[in-house]
Every structure is written in structure tokens, then in C-alpha cells.
Design a protein around this motif. Structure first.
Motif, mmCIF file in Angstrom:
data_model
loop_
_atom_site.group_PDB
_atom_site.id
_atom_site.type_symbol
_atom_site.label_atom_id
_atom_site.label_comp_id
_atom_site.label_asym_id
_atom_site.label_seq_id
_atom_site.Cartn_x
_atom_site.Cartn_y
_atom_site.Cartn_z
ATOM 1 N N PHE A 177 13.033 4.605 -7.179
ATOM 2 C CA PHE A 177 13.383 3.964 -5.908
ATOM 3 C C PHE A 177 12.114 3.722 -5.075
ATOM 4 N N TYR A 178 12.212 3.651 -3.748
ATOM 5 C CA TYR A 178 11.060 3.269 -2.927
ATOM 6 C C TYR A 178 10.872 4.256 -1.782
ATOM 7 N N PRO A 179 9.647 4.430 -1.299
ATOM 8 C CA PRO A 179 9.385 5.500 -0.333
ATOM 9 C C PRO A 179 10.011 5.292 1.033
ATOM 10 N N ASP A 180 10.342 4.054 1.391
ATOM 11 C CA ASP A 180 10.882 3.800 2.729
ATOM 12 C C ASP A 180 12.396 3.910 2.794
ATOM 13 N N TRP A 181 13.057 4.238 1.691
ATOM 14 C CA TRP A 181 14.522 4.229 1.662
ATOM 15 C C TRP A 181 15.220 5.364 2.415
ATOM 16 N N PRO A 182 14.676 6.572 2.446
ATOM 17 C CA PRO A 182 15.501 7.700 2.879
ATOM 18 C C PRO A 182 15.989 7.696 4.319
ATOM 19 N N ALA A 183 15.304 7.031 5.235
ATOM 20 C CA ALA A 183 15.695 7.148 6.648
ATOM 21 C C ALA A 183 15.588 5.804 7.361
ATOM 22 N N PRO A 184 16.503 5.524 8.291
ATOM 23 C CA PRO A 184 16.403 4.287 9.077
ATOM 24 C C PRO A 184 15.069 4.202 9.807
ATOM 25 N N GLY A 185 14.459 3.039 9.769
ATOM 26 C CA GLY A 185 13.178 2.854 10.433
ATOM 27 C C GLY A 185 11.996 3.412 9.680
ATOM 28 N N TYR A 186 12.231 3.954 8.491
ATOM 29 C CA TYR A 186 11.173 4.633 7.753
ATOM 30 C C TYR A 186 10.126 3.655 7.214
ATOM 31 N N TYR A 187 10.530 2.421 7.007
ATOM 32 C CA TYR A 187 9.582 1.422 6.510
ATOM 33 C C TYR A 187 8.384 1.307 7.464
ATOM 34 N N ASP A 188 8.661 1.158 8.746
ATOM 35 C CA ASP A 188 7.577 1.023 9.719
ATOM 36 C C ASP A 188 6.745 2.295 9.818
ATOM 37 N N VAL A 189 7.404 3.438 9.673
ATOM 38 C CA VAL A 189 6.678 4.713 9.691
ATOM 39 C C VAL A 189 5.722 4.788 8.510
ATOM 40 N N MET A 190 6.207 4.357 7.346
ATOM 41 C CA MET A 190 5.369 4.355 6.145
ATOM 42 C C MET A 190 4.190 3.396 6.287
ATOM 43 N N VAL A 191 4.456 2.207 6.814
ATOM 44 C CA VAL A 191 3.372 1.232 7.006
ATOM 45 C C VAL A 191 2.285 1.825 7.891
ATOM 46 N N ALA A 192 2.690 2.388 9.028
ATOM 47 C CA ALA A 192 1.715 2.947 9.958
ATOM 48 C C ALA A 192 0.933 4.098 9.327
ATOM 49 N N PRO A 209 -9.540 -7.582 -10.082
ATOM 50 C CA PRO A 209 -9.116 -7.303 -11.460
ATOM 51 C C PRO A 209 -7.673 -6.804 -11.565
ATOM 52 N N MET A 210 -7.185 -6.110 -10.505
ATOM 53 C CA MET A 210 -5.864 -5.496 -10.580
ATOM 54 C C MET A 210 -5.089 -5.669 -9.279
ATOM 55 N N MET A 211 -3.785 -5.598 -9.426
ATOM 56 C CA MET A 211 -2.888 -5.574 -8.272
ATOM 57 C C MET A 211 -1.702 -4.690 -8.639
ATOM 58 N N ILE A 212 -1.429 -3.706 -7.826
ATOM 59 C CA ILE A 212 -0.304 -2.799 -8.076
ATOM 60 C C ILE A 212 0.852 -3.231 -7.185
ATOM 61 N N SER A 213 1.847 -3.836 -7.786
ATOM 62 C CA SER A 213 2.991 -4.313 -7.010
ATOM 63 C C SER A 213 4.166 -4.589 -7.939
ATOM 64 N N GLY A 214 5.178 -5.251 -7.395
ATOM 65 C CA GLY A 214 6.445 -5.330 -8.090
ATOM 66 C C GLY A 214 6.649 -6.527 -8.995
ATOM 67 N N ALA A 240 0.819 -1.215 0.000
ATOM 68 C CA ALA A 240 0.000 0.000 0.000
ATOM 69 C C ALA A 240 0.852 1.264 0.000
ATOM 70 N N GLN A 241 1.998 1.229 0.673
ATOM 71 C CA GLN A 241 2.848 2.428 0.671
ATOM 72 C C GLN A 241 3.422 2.679 -0.711
ATOM 73 N N GLN A 242 3.580 1.609 -1.501
ATOM 74 C CA GLN A 242 4.064 1.807 -2.865
ATOM 75 C C GLN A 242 2.988 2.428 -3.750
ATOM 76 N N ILE A 243 1.719 2.139 -3.468
ATOM 77 C CA ILE A 243 0.635 2.817 -4.188
ATOM 78 C C ILE A 243 0.622 4.302 -3.827
ATOM 79 N N PHE A 244 0.757 4.597 -2.543
ATOM 80 C CA PHE A 244 0.834 5.991 -2.079
ATOM 81 C C PHE A 244 1.950 6.736 -2.809
ATOM 82 N N TYR A 245 3.117 6.108 -2.899
ATOM 83 C CA TYR A 245 4.270 6.732 -3.566
ATOM 84 C C TYR A 245 4.020 6.851 -5.067
ATOM 85 N N GLN A 246 3.434 5.823 -5.672
ATOM 86 C CA GLN A 246 3.142 5.884 -7.105
ATOM 87 C C GLN A 246 2.192 7.036 -7.427
ATOM 88 N N LEU A 247 1.194 7.227 -6.585
ATOM 89 C CA LEU A 247 0.272 8.356 -6.793
ATOM 90 C C LEU A 247 1.007 9.688 -6.673
#
Length: 439
Positions: free
Chosen positions: A392-407, A286-291, A214-221
Motif C-alpha cells: 500500500f502507500y505511506p499516506d493512507w492510514p490517516a486523513p490529511g496524512y498525505y500533506d503531513v508526509m509531503v512536509a 539514470p533512474m526514477m523510483i515511481s509507479g 519522495a515519500q514513496q522512496i522514504f516508505y520503500q526504504l
């Protein structure tokens, strides 16, 4: 941020191969010598690709070839979950339990952080000696190199990517035909398609908010409103990022609107990536937005309907990069064997297998990619990279950012927080990281 590949991967690779051969597995290093105790040596390998994925198939074959070339050496493979490695890597790699070679996520917050912590082996000498630097075009080296701050794009080699990846829209051709929907080529056409499915009582897009999708959809938008300088600012700190600017504001608000309109299921906030993938394979959505990492698995497992893919309409860029990287922990007890294994995964035969199994190889022989579905995938990747479209991906820029993005994205999906509040929560750890690295 350096420019992405700028030329079609396979074309660039063909030139690289002509210059340096297969990239080889011919250097057997120390072969099957025994450890000091006289016991046979063991190479501890960790990765998180499923056995039926393109990478899983290619690396399983690489293990066989490695053992054949190293008599007396056994590969002890342990499959780890993406989330498991994501959360425990620093702790494990700083212990005696560290593997000899492992797959790890690329980017500042992951491989960059471990390199800064001194937990990864500098692979610069090996990259030159074994020709990895020639096999990987400049854009693919962005995620292999990290400076003293742990920022990708320059400095020493701490990882070796051996495939490419990008986010796309997978679609169920039968459901599209049933509802009279054509493959959209513009964002307006995509919205019209989504509305058609909703009116028919069908939730159009499978996703998962408890993990990365879902965070990748947010970033794609957000990327539909972005240009390359914005990506460079966000990912490589080459400018100021306004989290309430048009890019992120549009991504957050539109994702929240998509849930309200029924394009995404509110229950997706609690779903994991596997839940999403299985639901799409069952023909539910019908659709799935992923890698592209799903591509080989879909080719193997989807039998009840025909499927295809298209690049996200209305955007010149998509989440994507080189694939995850092989890293050699500083505490690896068999670094020579780890280098040999990486070398084999870069060999022409393994790269060809990866390409024909639904992956995006970086060092294949273009003429050897004969699977039609695989050719479609590689053509889309080449189209994206030719347009400098890897963001690239939205969780890359900062340590721990993946969990922040998920939340944050979970809050957007379940409506528990307004988009502006979510963006504030994304901005703070990003700013904290900039302060920490002195940027």
C-alpha cells in the motif's frame, strides 16, 4: 490487512472470466432515457489520468463505447489534477457540483474517509449484480471495501478498482551502459551503482518532494527493513507502530543520507511529480523510483533512449495496490449511468486495451496482452503479488496524512529537520487518528 493477491493477477483473472464472462458492458441499465425535463441526459465524469497514459487511453475508449450503447446520453468529462481532487473531494462531493462518477484515491484517508462521511454510494448490490466481485480477486477487494470506521478491507463496497499498480525503479539503459552500471539485484549493488553515477558527476535518481514521489522512496526504504506484520500494523491498525523503530528510522535516516551523498538533488524538495517525469524522459537522470502509472506514457513519449524497469532491490515488498477506484458520489444524479460506465471499464475489451497500453489490467484475457513492454510490466506485478509484496502507500492510514508526509519528506530533503524530529511529526496525526476511530 488481508493478504495481497497471492496469485498472478492474469491467471486469477482468467479463471474469473471463465466463471462470469466478460464482466460486462451488456447491461445497459436505463440506456439513453431523457431526464425528467425531457432534456438529453449527461454523465459527469472526473478522473486525473493523462490522455497518453494507459488508463487515459482505456477510459477514453470506454467513453466512446458508453455513448454508443446509450443513445441520447453525453459524457461530460472533466480532467482534474490528483492534488485538486485530493484536497477538495469532501467539499465538492457534499455540494451540487458533484460528478456522477469519478476516480478517487483508495485507502483509509481518502475513499475510507468519504465513505464514513456518507458521501459515497454503497456499491455492494451492483458489485454482486454485475459480477465485479468475481472479476476482482480477494486482494484487490481490500481497497474496494470499507467498514463503518472507514477502514479498508471489509464492509461495504464503496469503490471499484479496475487496474493494479506498484512502485518500481525505471532506468535509462544508455546511461547505465555509458557508466558501466549493471541492473542491481541487491541493495548493496544499488548503492554501488549510485556511487558510480555520483563519482561521474551525475545525480542518479529523479524525484519530487512537493508531491508523492519522495515519500514513496522514504516508505520503500523503510520496507527494506519491514515484514508483512509491520505493514498490517501500520496500514490496518493490527498492532502497535513504533515510529522510531528500525523501519521508519532507517527510511528517514537513509533518505537524508541519500541527499547528502548526492543520490538525490536537494532542489527536489520543491519539485512536483510532472517535473520528475519530464526530467527522466529527457534523459537527464539514470533512474526514477515511481509507479507503474508512468509506464504507458514512457512507452509513448520516450524516443531518444531505451529504458527498462526493475523491482527495488533488497526488499520483498514495494508500495502498491489495486489502482485508484471508481466511486459514485451519493449526490450523483445519474447513478444508473455511472454503474454502466464502470461496467464498461471492467469489460474484457477495455481491460485488454489497458494492458496493451502499459497498464496492469485486472480483468483482461491473458492471451490478448501482446505488447512486449506491457508483458514485462505485468510479469513484475505478478512476481510482486506472488510474494505478498504489495505494501500500500505511506499516506493512507490517516486523513490529511498525505500533506503531513509531503512536509516531512521535504524537511528530510532540505535538511531543515532531523530524521527523529520528522518521525515525531509523522507519529502524532497517526496516533490522533487511532484515537478518533476508537482503536
Amino acid at each position: 490487512m488481508k493478504k495481497s493477491m497471492g496469485v498472478a493477477v492474469l491467471a486469477a483473472v482468467a479463471l474469473a472470466l471463465a466463471a462470469c464472462g466478460s464482466g460486462g458492458s451488456g447491461d445497459a441499465g436505463d440506456g439513453g432515457r431523457t431526464a425528467a425535463s425531457g432534456e438529453p441526459r449527461v454523465l459527469k465524469l472526473w478522473h486525473y489520468e493523462t490522455a497518453d497514459s494507459a488508463m487515459g487511453k482505456a477510459w477514453a475508449e470506454a467513453v466512446k463505447r458508453f455513448e454508443a450503447a446509450h443513445p441520447g446520453v453525453t459524457v461530460k468529462f472533466e480532467e482534474k489534477g490528483f492534488e485538486q481532487i485530493q484536497k477538495t473531494a469532501s467539499m465538492v462531493l457534499n455540494s451540487d457540483e458533484a460528478p456522477d462518477v469519478m476516480e478517487y484515491n483508495k485507502g483509509n484517508a481518502t475513499a475510507g474517509l468519504l465513505s464514513k462521511q456518507g458521501l459515497l454510494t454503497d456499491l455492494s448490490e451492483q458489485a454482486t449484480k454485475r459480477g465485479w466481485d468475481k472479476l476482482l480477486p480477494g486482494g484487490l477487494q481490500v481497497t474496494a471495501k470499507y467498514d463503518d470506521r472507514g477502514v479498508m478491507g471489509s464492509g461495504k463496497w464503496y469503490g471499484v478498482p479496475n487496474y493494479g499498480e506498484f512502485v518500481m525503479v525505471y532506468y535509462n539503459k544508455e546511461l547505465f551502459d555509458k557508466h558501466g552500471v549493471k541492473v542491481p539485484t541487491t541493495f548493496d549493488e544499488l548503492t554501488a551503482a549510485l556511487d558510480t553515477f555520483v563519482k561521474a558527476g551525475v545525480t542518479p535518481i529523479a524525484t519530487a518532494g512537493a508531491e508523492y514521489p519522495a515519500q514513496q522512496i522514504f516508505y520503500q526504504l523503510a520496507l527494506t527493513k519491514a515484514q508483512r506484520p509491520w505493514v498490517d500494523a501500520f496500514q490496518s491498525y493490527k498492532g502497535k507502530v513504533d515510529f522510531h523503530g528500525p523501519e521508519f528510522s532507517y527510511g528517514a535516516q537513509t533518505l537524508a543520507d541519500w541527499v547528502k551523498k548526492g543520490y538525490l538533488d536537494k532542489n527536489a524538495a520543491g519539485l512536483k511529480a510532472e517535473d520528475m517525469g519530464v526530467a527522466f524522459m529527457k534523459g537527464t537522470y539514470p533512474m526514477m523510483i515511481s509507479g507503474s502509472w508512468w509506464y504507458g506514457r514512457f512507452a509513448s513519449e520516450i524516443k531518444k533512449f531505451t529504458w527498462g524497469h526493475f523491482l527495488f532491490p533488497g526488499a520483498t515488498m514495494s508500495p502498491g495496490s489495486s489502482g485508484n477506484v471508481w466511486v459514485v458520489p451519493e449526490k450523483s444524479e445519474n447513478k444508473d449511468l455511472a454503474y454502466d460506465f464502470i461496467d464498461i471499464t471492467m469489460s474484457k475489451d477495455i481491460q485488454n486495451l489497458l494492458g496493451n497500453s502499459g497498464g496492469v489490467p485486472v480483468a483482461a484475457d491473458p492471451a490478448a496482452i501482446t505488447d512486449p513492454k506491457s508483458k514485462e510490466l505485468i510479469e513484475s506485478f505478478n512476481k510482486l503479488t506472488a510474494a505478498d509484496g504489495l505494501a500500500f502507500y505511506p499516506d493512507w492510514p490517516a486523513p490529511g496524512y498525505y500533506d503531513v508526509m509531503v512536509a516531512g519528506v521535504q524537511n528530510l530533503i532540505n535538511g531543515s529537520k532531523a530524521p527523529a524530529q520528522v518521525l515525531d511529526e509523522l507519529a502524532k496525526p497517526y496516533a490522533d487518528n487511532l484515537a478518533d476511530i476508537g482503536n
